[in-house]
Design a protein around this motif. Sequence first.
Motif, mmCIF file in Angstrom:
data_model
loop_
_atom_site.group_PDB
_atom_site.id
_atom_site.type_symbol
_atom_site.label_atom_id
_atom_site.label_comp_id
_atom_site.label_asym_id
_atom_site.label_seq_id
_atom_site.Cartn_x
_atom_site.Cartn_y
_atom_site.Cartn_z
ATOM 1 N N ALA A 1 -32.810 7.736 -13.905
ATOM 2 C CA ALA A 1 -32.304 8.966 -14.527
ATOM 3 C C ALA A 1 -30.792 8.946 -14.685
ATOM 4 O O ALA A 1 -30.243 9.733 -15.462
ATOM 5 C CB ALA A 1 -32.721 10.175 -13.697
ATOM 6 N N GLY A 2 -30.112 8.087 -13.952
ATOM 7 C CA GLY A 2 -28.662 7.974 -14.086
ATOM 8 C C GLY A 2 -27.901 9.169 -13.551
ATOM 9 O O GLY A 2 -26.905 9.599 -14.154
ATOM 10 N N LEU A 3 -28.346 9.733 -12.437
ATOM 11 C CA LEU A 3 -27.647 10.866 -11.859
ATOM 12 C C LEU A 3 -26.347 10.421 -11.208
ATOM 13 O O LEU A 3 -26.248 9.321 -10.666
ATOM 14 C CB LEU A 3 -28.520 11.559 -10.794
ATOM 15 N N THR A 4 -25.355 11.297 -11.251
ATOM 16 C CA THR A 4 -24.133 11.044 -10.501
ATOM 17 C C THR A 4 -24.410 11.307 -9.020
ATOM 18 O O THR A 4 -25.458 11.868 -8.644
ATOM 19 C CB THR A 4 -22.997 11.960 -10.966
ATOM 20 N N TYR A 5 -23.456 10.909 -8.174
ATOM 21 C CA TYR A 5 -23.613 11.114 -6.727
ATOM 22 C C TYR A 5 -23.838 12.593 -6.419
ATOM 23 O O TYR A 5 -24.742 12.958 -5.666
ATOM 24 C CB TYR A 5 -22.376 10.593 -5.986
ATOM 25 N N LYS A 6 -23.029 13.451 -7.007
ATOM 26 C CA LYS A 6 -23.134 14.875 -6.710
ATOM 27 C C LYS A 6 -24.412 15.467 -7.262
ATOM 28 O O LYS A 6 -25.023 16.350 -6.645
ATOM 29 C CB LYS A 6 -21.920 15.610 -7.291
ATOM 30 N N GLU A 7 -24.846 15.002 -8.416
ATOM 31 C CA GLU A 7 -26.103 15.495 -8.988
ATOM 32 C C GLU A 7 -27.277 15.114 -8.098
ATOM 33 O O GLU A 7 -28.194 15.926 -7.887
ATOM 34 C CB GLU A 7 -26.288 14.941 -10.396
ATOM 35 N N PHE A 8 -27.246 13.891 -7.571
ATOM 36 C CA PHE A 8 -28.335 13.503 -6.672
ATOM 37 C C PHE A 8 -28.290 14.312 -5.379
ATOM 38 O O PHE A 8 -29.328 14.729 -4.864
ATOM 39 C CB PHE A 8 -28.278 12.012 -6.349
ATOM 40 N N GLU A 9 -27.086 14.522 -4.832
ATOM 41 C CA GLU A 9 -26.960 15.323 -3.617
ATOM 42 C C GLU A 9 -27.509 16.729 -3.830
ATOM 43 O O GLU A 9 -28.154 17.301 -2.943
ATOM 44 C CB GLU A 9 -25.492 15.389 -3.187
ATOM 45 N N LEU A 10 -27.258 17.293 -5.001
ATOM 46 C CA LEU A 10 -27.758 18.629 -5.323
ATOM 47 C C LEU A 10 -29.276 18.634 -5.382
ATOM 48 O O LEU A 10 -29.936 19.503 -4.782
ATOM 49 C CB LEU A 10 -27.160 19.076 -6.660
ATOM 50 N N LEU A 11 -29.848 17.649 -6.078
ATOM 51 C CA LEU A 11 -31.311 17.571 -6.167
ATOM 52 C C LEU A 11 -31.917 17.321 -4.787
ATOM 53 O O LEU A 11 -32.911 17.941 -4.406
ATOM 54 C CB LEU A 11 -31.718 16.460 -7.134
ATOM 55 N N GLN A 12 -31.316 16.420 -4.034
ATOM 56 C CA GLN A 12 -31.832 16.114 -2.701
ATOM 57 C C GLN A 12 -31.833 17.347 -1.801
ATOM 58 O O GLN A 12 -32.786 17.583 -1.050
ATOM 59 C CB GLN A 12 -30.983 15.022 -2.059
ATOM 60 N N TYR A 13 -30.763 18.123 -1.878
ATOM 61 C CA TYR A 13 -30.674 19.318 -1.042
ATOM 62 C C TYR A 13 -31.828 20.275 -1.333
ATOM 63 O O TYR A 13 -32.416 20.869 -0.418
ATOM 64 C CB TYR A 13 -29.334 20.019 -1.268
ATOM 65 N N LEU A 14 -32.155 20.417 -2.603
ATOM 66 C CA LEU A 14 -33.260 21.304 -2.974
ATOM 67 C C LEU A 14 -34.600 20.697 -2.574
ATOM 68 O O LEU A 14 -35.490 21.400 -2.074
ATOM 69 C CB LEU A 14 -33.226 21.571 -4.480
ATOM 70 N N VAL A 15 -34.748 19.376 -2.784
ATOM 71 C CA VAL A 15 -36.017 18.714 -2.485
ATOM 72 C C VAL A 15 -36.349 18.812 -1.000
ATOM 73 O O VAL A 15 -37.495 19.073 -0.608
ATOM 74 C CB VAL A 15 -35.964 17.237 -2.931
ATOM 75 N N LEU A 16 -35.344 18.595 -0.141
ATOM 76 C CA LEU A 16 -35.583 18.624 1.291
ATOM 77 C C LEU A 16 -35.857 20.029 1.815
ATOM 78 O O LEU A 16 -36.238 20.198 2.976
ATOM 79 C CB LEU A 16 -34.379 18.024 2.041
ATOM 80 N N ARG A 17 -35.689 21.022 0.946
ATOM 81 C CA ARG A 17 -35.998 22.413 1.307
ATOM 82 C C ARG A 17 -37.005 22.984 0.310
ATOM 83 O O ARG A 17 -36.868 24.103 -0.167
ATOM 84 C CB ARG A 17 -34.699 23.232 1.330
ATOM 85 N N GLU A 18 -37.983 22.178 0.048
ATOM 86 C CA GLU A 18 -38.996 22.487 -0.970
ATOM 87 C C GLU A 18 -39.580 23.885 -0.774
ATOM 88 O O GLU A 18 -39.969 24.278 0.332
ATOM 89 C CB GLU A 18 -40.116 21.451 -0.893
ATOM 90 N N GLY A 19 -39.620 24.636 -1.882
ATOM 91 C CA GLY A 19 -40.227 25.968 -1.857
ATOM 92 C C GLY A 19 -39.300 27.071 -1.403
ATOM 93 O O GLY A 19 -39.650 28.249 -1.507
ATOM 94 N N ARG A 20 -38.097 26.725 -0.895
ATOM 95 C CA ARG A 20 -37.155 27.750 -0.450
ATOM 96 C C ARG A 20 -36.074 27.932 -1.507
ATOM 97 O O ARG A 20 -35.517 26.948 -1.988
ATOM 98 C CB ARG A 20 -36.521 27.377 0.887
ATOM 99 N N THR A 21 -35.782 29.170 -1.852
ATOM 100 C CA THR A 21 -34.726 29.443 -2.816
ATOM 101 C C THR A 21 -33.372 29.324 -2.125
ATOM 102 O O THR A 21 -33.134 29.967 -1.103
ATOM 103 C CB THR A 21 -34.887 30.848 -3.417
ATOM 104 N N ILE A 22 -32.501 28.500 -2.692
ATOM 105 C CA ILE A 22 -31.177 28.259 -2.125
ATOM 106 C C ILE A 22 -30.148 28.989 -2.977
ATOM 107 O O ILE A 22 -30.072 28.764 -4.197
ATOM 108 C CB ILE A 22 -30.845 26.753 -2.091
ATOM 109 N N ASP A 23 -29.366 29.860 -2.357
ATOM 110 C CA ASP A 23 -28.374 30.582 -3.158
ATOM 111 C C ASP A 23 -27.156 29.699 -3.419
ATOM 112 O O ASP A 23 -26.945 28.674 -2.770
ATOM 113 C CB ASP A 23 -27.970 31.902 -2.493
ATOM 114 N N ARG A 24 -26.376 30.090 -4.400
ATOM 115 C CA ARG A 24 -25.229 29.286 -4.835
ATOM 116 C C ARG A 24 -24.189 29.127 -3.736
ATOM 117 O O ARG A 24 -23.563 28.073 -3.609
ATOM 118 C CB ARG A 24 -24.607 29.922 -6.082
#
Length: 257
Positions: free
Chosen positions: A167-190
């Motif tokens: 997908a060619g994600l940048t480091y920060k984009e992957f960190e953002l996706l990872q943070y959400l993935v590891l908290r699957e189903g929980r809404t994370i506020d900004r």
Amino acid sequence: MSLALAPIRTAPTVSNPTPVAPGALRRIAGVSTAQAAPAQTAPAAAQPAAPRVRAVPDGTEARGFVLYVGIDEAKAVADGTTLHRIVEALRKLTAEVAPSAETYAAVALAPEGAGGRDVDVVRLALQDPAALAKQREQTGHDDTDRHPNGVIIDISRKRVLLDAEPAGLTYKEFELLQYLVLREGRTIDRHELIERLWADDEEAPSERTIDVHVRRLRSKLAHYQDIVRTVRGVGYRFDRHADVSIRQASTPSPDVF
């Protein structure tokens, strides 16, 4: 160490002084012959070279080290402490022993109920080369990918594959996706995303900037972009789909502590 100097006493004036032998004069002055002899200084010993770390090959230098600590939250509570207190104690000790040292702490994540020794789970999670080599030897297979269609979020290797293509994600984009993935189903506020993912940045982004990062992440996820959902007025959430595979069972990625 300080040296106390005795006050100098002058001999009383004597008329018609009797000649005194030099040795007796030294005794009168309170100075022994040995004290009067000039001091001989020993030659300065050569400073030994700083010892090299045994495992460091020639042409390289040691720039730090990793200390793996295996303990889960329940065991920490049973010991009357927390993971955060352990980290802070180690940081404090490091600052006392070596004030110029820099530290970075990460917590190793694993699926609930994962077996094995805590320290082994930590070493695998943090990609310790020796631990990974041992795992490959024990399982008898390499981690060569056979890419199915769909999304593969490979947390252990920090990459995302879309229908077998990176997908060619940048480091920060992957960190953002990872943070959400590891908290699957929980809404994370900004605010939480800013606090956890940009804590070390000199200038923290605004909530509007977070929305920009999420839009860029979604654009790179292409037709799978709905795995990152917007919860209006709150934040973002990762929802797992049937065509999404998450690889983290044996080597989950660490989260910033």
